[in-house]
Design an enzyme around this catalytic site. Structure first.
Site: not given
Ligand code: CDM
Ligand code: ATP
Length: 289
Positions: A10, A136
């Site tokens: 995304k 997400d």
């Molecule tokens: C940055 C984005 O990827 C934008 O789409 C999302 O807001 C984050 O989504 P995500 O990685 O699925 O987030 P989560 O795994 O639920 O949360 C990771 C951490 O991000 C922070 N978090 C996340 C979502 C939100 N609305 N507020 C927050 O403050 C929190 O500290 C949480 O501990």
């Molecule tokens: N299926 C998976 N694929 C990749 N990383 C994963 C997975 N499941 C858990 N992880 C862990 O999650 C962490 C974040 O990876 P991810 O690629 O989902 O990040 P991101 O794209 O920044 O996510 P978001 O945009 O939702 O914040 C990685 O460091 C990895 O250890």
């Protein structure tokens, strides 16, 4: 039995933070869409009562740290499934990039196991379960274009944005989503025009979309990682119509309408950025190819 699901990345067209909630999450409003860069997940039915993750990518954990594993465990426990599953993840989305790779794998697991284990759950039910795995994941279950509210789990679907090419470039150094949210100064936010973006998408107004790209987490990540600014500047210099960081970063994307221009940006970035991709904006549910 065997099932295949695609898990697209995304990008955020907008990301606004409204306030910090008592549960420590942030109340947000953001518009997200999908691009044609996807992991492929294969699900094999096992007679044994276990969830097994297999991936050749060394950054993908194969235990409860993997969001696909957590999604499978949640479904197994909630619906008392006695079978197991082996999930093969062919990782194409860069890890820890702001492209929701892990969340999309979890969402594909919900969709895939709904078929493999014949659960007959609706997309809405799967999205509600997704919220228990990550903010997400609900969006990724819908796999389209949407306005997301709450902590990200309240989804209002939108039509696909106008067709265009997307150049993605990921700086080497990743960032932690949690630390980006924590470093955001809430009384100093210049908010995006979310309503204007919704209207531009509904009217298929490409320039309107370009003019309204905005992510309030961008300045935070920029201050942690100077490569983000360098990539943005390079994309603009080489002809992108608009550029923005996705999610909490650090991946930057640029939008263009002509493929030749996308190729020019790609070539101009290859010198100093290892992970660059030219992909199409999808924006709506796609069939497997
Ligand atoms: C940055 C984005 O990827 C934008 O789409 C999302 O807001 C984050 O989504 P995500 O990685 O699925 O987030 P989560 O795994 O639920 O949360 C990771 C951490 O991000 C922070 N978090 C996340 C979502 C939100 N609305 N507020 C927050 O403050 C929190 O500290 C949480 O501990
Ligand atoms: N299926 C998976 N694929 C990749 N990383 C994963 C997975 N499941 C858990 N992880 C862990 O999650 C962490 C974040 O990876 P991810 O690629 O989902 O990040 P991101 O794209 O920044 O996510 P978001 O945009 O939702 O914040 C990685 O460091 C990895 O250890």
């Amino acid at each position: 039995m065997y099932v295949l699901e695609k898990a697209p990345a995304k990008i955020n067209l907008t990301l606004d933070v409204l306030y910090k909630r008592p549960d420590q999450y942030h109340e947000i409003e953001m518009i997200m869409t999908t691009v044609d860069l996807a992991d492929r997940l294969e699900f094999f039915l096992l007679q044994e009562d276990k969830v097994e993750i297999v991936s050749e990518n060394r950054f993908v954990p194969n235990d409860e740290r993997n969001l696909a594993y957590r999604a499978a465990k949640l479904l197994k426990e909630r619906f008392q499934i006695e079978h197991g599953v082996k999930i093969k993840i062919d990782k194409q989305i860069p890890v820890a990039a702001g492209l929701a790779g892990g969340s999309s794998d979890a969402a594909a697991t919900f969709r895939g196991l709904n078929r493999l284990w014949e659960l007959n759950l609706s997309t809405e039910e799967l999205a509600n379960l997704g919220a228990e795995v990550g903010s997400d994941v609900s969006f990724c279950v819908y796999n389209s274009t949407a306005l997301a509210k709450g902590r990200g789990e309240t989804i209002v679907e939108l039509p696909a944005p106008p067709k265009c090419w997307v150049v993605l470039a990921k700086p080497v150094q990743g960032v932690s989503t949690q630390s980006v949210y924590q470093s955001l100064v809430l009384d100093d936010i210049d908010h995006p025009d979310t309503k204007g973006m919704v209207n531009a998408i509904k009217q298929s107004d490409y320039l309107g979309v370009c003019n309204r790209l905005k992510n309030v987490l961008e300045t935070v990540t920029l201050s942690m990682n100077p490569e983000v600014a360098q990539i943005k500047e390079q994309m603009i210099r080489s002809g992108a119509d608009a550029v923005l960081m996705s999610g909490s970063g650090p991946t930057v994307f640029g939008l263009v309408q002509q493929e030749s221009r996308a190729d020019r940006i790609y070539n101009s970035l290859r010198g100093f950025c290892e992970e660059v991709y030219v992909v199409r904006l999808l924006g709506s549910h796609q069939k497997l190819d």
